[in-house]
Every structure is written in structure tokens, then in C-alpha cells.
Design a protein around this motif. Sequence first.
Motif, PDB file in Angstrom:
ATOM      1  N   LEU A 131      30.255  34.803  34.410  1.00  0.00           N
ATOM      2  CA  LEU A 131      31.378  35.736  34.463  1.00  0.00           C
ATOM      3  C   LEU A 131      32.293  35.566  33.250  1.00  0.00           C
ATOM      4  CD1 LEU A 131      30.310  35.701  37.421  1.00  0.00           C
ATOM      5  CD2 LEU A 131      32.674  36.042  38.161  1.00  0.00           C
ATOM      6  N   HIS A 132      32.487  36.653  32.518  1.00  0.00           N
ATOM      7  CA  HIS A 132      33.318  36.621  31.307  1.00  0.00           C
ATOM      8  C   HIS A 132      34.800  36.510  31.640  1.00  0.00           C
ATOM      9  CE1 HIS A 132      34.863  40.741  31.853  1.00  0.00           C
ATOM     10  NE2 HIS A 132      33.620  41.140  32.140  1.00  0.00           N
ATOM     11  N   LYS A 189      28.055  40.629  26.837  1.00  0.00           N
ATOM     12  CA  LYS A 189      27.366  40.097  25.661  1.00  0.00           C
ATOM     13  C   LYS A 189      28.232  39.097  24.917  1.00  0.00           C
ATOM     14  CE  LYS A 189      23.925  43.656  24.724  1.00  0.00           C
ATOM     15  NZ  LYS A 189      23.335  44.580  23.701  1.00  0.00           N
ATOM     16  N   ASP A 190      29.526  39.345  24.884  1.00  0.00           N
ATOM     17  CA  ASP A 190      30.455  38.413  24.256  1.00  0.00           C
ATOM     18  C   ASP A 190      30.431  37.077  24.996  1.00  0.00           C
ATOM     19  OD1 ASP A 190      32.579  37.575  22.518  1.00  0.00           O
ATOM     20  OD2 ASP A 190      34.010  38.033  24.096  1.00  0.00           O
ATOM     21  N   GLN A 191      30.401  37.149  26.335  1.00  0.00           N
ATOM     22  CA  GLN A 191      30.374  35.932  27.129  1.00  0.00           C
ATOM     23  C   GLN A 191      29.079  35.149  26.908  1.00  0.00           C
ATOM     24  OE1 GLN A 191      32.432  34.151  28.578  1.00  0.00           O
ATOM     25  NE2 GLN A 191      31.106  32.753  29.716  1.00  0.00           N
ATOM     26  N   LEU A 192      27.949  35.836  26.836  1.00  0.00           N
ATOM     27  CA  LEU A 192      26.680  35.143  26.608  1.00  0.00           C
ATOM     28  C   LEU A 192      26.665  34.454  25.247  1.00  0.00           C
ATOM     29  CD1 LEU A 192      24.098  37.664  28.119  1.00  0.00           C
ATOM     30  CD2 LEU A 192      24.650  35.378  28.965  1.00  0.00           C
ATOM     31  N   SER A 193      27.279  35.097  24.250  1.00  0.00           N
ATOM     32  CA  SER A 193      27.345  34.461  22.929  1.00  0.00           C
ATOM     33  C   SER A 193      28.263  33.251  22.953  1.00  0.00           C
ATOM     34  CB  SER A 193      27.819  35.473  21.872  1.00  0.00           C
ATOM     35  OG  SER A 193      29.176  35.819  22.070  1.00  0.00           O
ATOM     36  N   ARG A 194      29.240  33.253  23.860  1.00  0.00           N
ATOM     37  CA  ARG A 194      30.160  32.127  24.001  1.00  0.00           C
ATOM     38  C   ARG A 194      29.512  30.989  24.791  1.00  0.00           C
ATOM     39  NH1 ARG A 194      33.818  34.785  26.023  1.00  0.00           N
ATOM     40  NH2 ARG A 194      35.291  34.850  24.296  1.00  0.00           N
ATOM     41  N   SER A 195      28.961  31.310  25.950  1.00  0.00           N
ATOM     42  CA  SER A 195      28.463  30.269  26.853  1.00  0.00           C
ATOM     43  C   SER A 195      27.102  29.733  26.453  1.00  0.00           C
ATOM     44  CB  SER A 195      28.370  30.833  28.276  1.00  0.00           C
ATOM     45  OG  SER A 195      27.324  31.798  28.371  1.00  0.00           O
ATOM     46  N   ARG A 196      26.290  30.578  25.835  1.00  0.00           N
ATOM     47  CA  ARG A 196      24.906  30.220  25.468  1.00  0.00           C
ATOM     48  C   ARG A 196      24.057  29.876  26.695  1.00  0.00           C
ATOM     49  NH1 ARG A 196      28.208  27.655  21.605  1.00  0.00           N
ATOM     50  NH2 ARG A 196      28.065  28.578  19.533  1.00  0.00           N
ATOM     51  N   TRP A 197      24.376  30.488  27.814  1.00  0.00           N
ATOM     52  CA  TRP A 197      23.557  30.296  29.006  1.00  0.00           C
ATOM     53  C   TRP A 197      22.130  30.777  28.781  1.00  0.00           C
ATOM     54  CZ3 TRP A 197      23.429  27.281  32.897  1.00  0.00           C
ATOM     55  CH2 TRP A 197      24.570  26.864  33.577  1.00  0.00           C
ATOM     56  N   ASP A 198      21.948  31.804  27.940  1.00  0.00           N
ATOM     57  CA  ASP A 198      20.591  32.295  27.695  1.00  0.00           C
ATOM     58  C   ASP A 198      19.741  31.256  26.970  1.00  0.00           C
ATOM     59  OD1 ASP A 198      22.232  32.610  25.503  1.00  0.00           O
ATOM     60  OD2 ASP A 198      21.436  34.562  24.918  1.00  0.00           O
ATOM     61  N   ILE A 219      20.777  30.049  43.619  1.00  0.00           N
ATOM     62  CA  ILE A 219      21.625  31.029  42.942  1.00  0.00           C
ATOM     63  C   ILE A 219      22.961  30.356  42.645  1.00  0.00           C
ATOM     64  CG2 ILE A 219      22.754  33.276  43.084  1.00  0.00           C
ATOM     65  CD1 ILE A 219      20.584  34.184  44.961  1.00  0.00           C
ATOM     66  N   TYR A 220      23.324  30.309  41.371  1.00  0.00           N
ATOM     67  CA  TYR A 220      24.524  29.597  40.928  1.00  0.00           C
ATOM     68  C   TYR A 220      25.422  30.561  40.147  1.00  0.00           C
ATOM     69  CZ  TYR A 220      20.981  25.941  41.592  1.00  0.00           C
ATOM     70  OH  TYR A 220      19.978  25.157  42.087  1.00  0.00           O
ATOM     71  N   ALA A 221      26.632  30.117  39.852  1.00  0.00           N
ATOM     72  CA  ALA A 221      27.545  30.955  39.069  1.00  0.00           C
ATOM     73  C   ALA A 221      28.468  30.085  38.244  1.00  0.00           C
ATOM     74  CB  ALA A 221      28.358  31.865  39.981  1.00  0.00           C
ATOM     75  N   SER A 222      28.872  30.621  37.095  1.00  0.00           N
ATOM     76  CA  SER A 222      29.920  29.971  36.305  1.00  0.00           C
ATOM     77  C   SER A 222      30.890  31.036  35.829  1.00  0.00           C
ATOM     78  CB  SER A 222      29.324  29.215  35.109  1.00  0.00           C
ATOM     79  OG  SER A 222      28.913  30.096  34.091  1.00  0.00           O
ATOM     80  N   GLY A 223      32.132  30.636  35.655  1.00  0.00           N
ATOM     81  CA  GLY A 223      33.152  31.578  35.211  1.00  0.00           C
ATOM     82  C   GLY A 223      34.034  30.962  34.153  1.00  0.00           C
ATOM     83  N   TYR A 224      34.335  31.763  33.140  1.00  0.00           N
ATOM     84  CA  TYR A 224      35.238  31.333  32.072  1.00  0.00           C
ATOM     85  C   TYR A 224      36.581  32.027  32.229  1.00  0.00           C
ATOM     86  CZ  TYR A 224      37.323  31.286  27.387  1.00  0.00           C
ATOM     87  OH  TYR A 224      38.192  31.164  26.332  1.00  0.00           O
ATOM     88  N   SER A 225      37.660  31.283  32.298  1.00  0.00           N
ATOM     89  CA  SER A 225      39.018  31.819  32.341  1.00  0.00           C
ATOM     90  C   SER A 225      39.166  32.829  33.482  1.00  0.00           C
ATOM     91  CB  SER A 225      39.376  32.412  30.978  1.00  0.00           C
ATOM     92  OG  SER A 225      40.756  32.646  30.874  1.00  0.00           O
ATOM     93  N   GLY A 226      39.465  34.084  33.163  1.00  0.00           N
ATOM     94  CA  GLY A 226      39.628  35.086  34.211  1.00  0.00           C
ATOM     95  C   GLY A 226      38.394  35.228  35.085  1.00  0.00           C
ATOM     96  N   GLY A 227      37.208  35.019  34.505  1.00  0.00           N
ATOM     97  CA  GLY A 227      35.974  35.064  35.291  1.00  0.00           C
ATOM     98  C   GLY A 227      35.904  33.912  36.280  1.00  0.00           C
ATOM     99  N   GLY A 228      36.441  32.753  35.888  1.00  0.00           N
ATOM    100  CA  GLY A 228      36.477  31.624  36.804  1.00  0.00           C
ATOM    101  C   GLY A 228      37.481  31.821  37.922  1.00  0.00           C
ATOM    102  N   ARG A 229      38.606  32.465  37.603  1.00  0.00           N
ATOM    103  CA  ARG A 229      39.580  32.774  38.656  1.00  0.00           C
ATOM    104  C   ARG A 229      38.963  33.760  39.650  1.00  0.00           C
ATOM    105  NH1 ARG A 229      42.905  33.428  34.121  1.00  0.00           N
ATOM    106  NH2 ARG A 229      43.229  35.638  34.593  1.00  0.00           N
ATOM    107  N   MET A 230      38.193  34.731  39.124  1.00  0.00           N
ATOM    108  CA  MET A 230      37.507  35.682  39.994  1.00  0.00           C
ATOM    109  C   MET A 230      36.494  34.953  40.880  1.00  0.00           C
ATOM    110  SD  MET A 230      37.173  38.915  40.822  1.00  0.00           S
ATOM    111  CE  MET A 230      36.295  39.084  42.378  1.00  0.00           C
TER     112      MET A 230
END
Length: 376
Positions: free
Chosen positions: A80-81, A88-97, A159-170
Amino acid sequence: MTNKAISGRFRLDVLLRAFATGALFLTGIAGTAQAAGCGTTVRAGQQELIIQSGGLERSAIVFVPANYTGKKKVAVVFDLHGSNSYPKDQLSRSRWDDVAKREGFLVVAPQGGLDGKLAGTHAWNVPGVTAGNGPDDAGFLKDAVETVKAKFCVDAERIYASGYSGGGRMLSQYICNGNGDFAAAGFVMSLRAGYPRQKDGVWLPDNTSCAPPKPVSIIAFWGLKDNTNPFAGGGSPYWQYSGETALKRWAELDGCEGEMKVATGERISYMSFDKCKGGARILSYTIADGSHAWPGKTVGFSLASAADKVSEEVDAATRMWNFFDDSQGKLIADVRAKSDCPDDAIAATSKAGVKGTTCSQPGKPDSNEHMAADAL
């Protein structure tokens, strides 16, 4: 024709109809299994996924690794961005791919339902934070999980999830609101445990606003120089209570036993609860020089080899994946005192389960630092 013959014929007709109905029912089950995604091939790489939710067409980016066959059930990580960002911005940041390429799982990066402050960016309609105007993003996440399970060959227990900033609050509030889709969750500069409320001059999580349906393993990362979502608390109205307060509240919610374990280092420190109900665990890292940025390889997380010696530095996504999918916890953090290594080196810890001392050079600033200021 006798009544006995008629009765026997009737029973035979009933049996035939019952058999036909059963056959159709079994066919329906088989069709459902096929529709669940197993047996269907999908091209590798990034692709857009359209999700019907709340009468709207919503979207996400899905990354499919090259070794995905559609026959073997695989794990999924939802990424979650933050606010003023996009998938796409989040994937470039997290490098989860990148981690998914190595480990063979799916990554799903959904798009928040609100417009961001910057053109082309988005934010999440977080329950209890935003004014409530806009699409139901909690409902969207639920629909996104179900859509992925229907279209791909997914292991529902992984099934897992991660969130950055506002995505983590969500993500925090999504779990708090009773959604049990995720076996474990990771948070970067973002973990909450319900709405903030003030009691006797102290900010605490509102217990009535967080009721997860089951214990969930949590890993969290914090930057002590993060002025957006400060670890010490304060900041925006949606924030207020500290990261440590959030962690301790989750320990209560997960039914953890014993005191919180703490190890303090010059650059990275950690806090953990290892024994919680349902096998859940809680682990948190604070980064002394960390700002509001996704931690990269240079931070100091390390992968322990079979000989219990540090072999390579890893980023936050790799650390999270190990936490999610490896109960042995092979990765450790840098918490050894500076005096154990040369003055210009950062030491990997022995306190977190690694024997011996290995030093590594101080890291350079993360390459995604420039994206942090606007992606809140």
C-alpha cells in the motif's frame, strides 16, 4: 401397470434426477476451483488489475514472477502506497517486486481512492482520519483480496500486506476494523492501533476503535528523525500517540506474554514480543538516523548465514518477507555497541541471535530519500 411398478419407476426417476443434480453440483465445484485461478496461466511482469468495488472500477498493479505456473499456490503481498503517491511509485520505493522475483510470490499494489495533493497521485480514505467523503477504501481492499484470490492461484493462508505512511495507517485501521485477510502485516513509518484520544492529558489509542478478529503478526519500522509521523508522538491530529504506545497496544490485542524485549544499538534498535496467541509475533525497528523514507539496504539489516555470520545487507522488504514467511527469523538487525567495531564502522548484533562480531561500513543515504517528503 401396477402401483408397485409405478412406485419403482418413480424412485428410479428420483434417483436419476438426484444423480444428475449431484453431477451438476460437482461440476459447479470444479468450475469454481478453476475460476479461483489455479490452472490458468498469466504473463509475467507488471500488469494492471481492474477491481469492481462499490459500483466503481478500481485498479491495482500486480507483479507476477517468471516462475509463476498457475498450478502451485503461491503467497501474496499487498503493498500500500503512501499519500501523494501511486502504485508504480510505491513499487519503485519498496522493491517488493525484486523480492518476489527471488522468492516466487505475487505482489499487489492497489491504488488509493482519493486524489493526492500532486497531479497524478493518490491517497487513502482512512476510516477515522479523512472526512469520509470519497470511496470506501476498506471495502476496496476487501474486494481486492477476493479478486486476487479468484484470478490467481493463491495460498489463502499466506496473504500478507505492508503499508508505507498513509498506506500503513490505512492497513492499521483495516485490520482494526475486523478484517482478517492478512496472516501478517508490515508497517513503515505508519503503525497505528486505533484512533487517537486524550485521557488525563495523555494521548492513547481508543480501544473501541480497534478490534482485530484474530492475532496478527506485525513488523514495524520507524525513523527517529521522521517529522511526519514522529515515533515519539505528536504531529498531525491523526497521529498523536507514540510508536511504542501503538506496539504495546498491539501486544495487548495479540495476547502477548511477558515483557517487551529491547536491544539498543547506535544506529538500529529493536523491540519485540515473541510469544503471542495463535503464534503471532511483534517486532519493531527504530533507525536512529532514519527520516520519513523506506529503509534501503544501507540501513544495516543483515542476513545471517548457516554459520551464524553476517553475509549480506538487506532492505526492509526482504526483512519483512523473512518475518512473514520464515518463523525461524534468520534476519537480524544492527544493535551492537559502537565500541565493538572501529569508529567508522557499524556492527551487526550478537544480541539478536548471531554469534561473533561482524562490522560493515556506514550506509549511504537511501536512494528513495527524494520521494519521502511528498509521499506521506
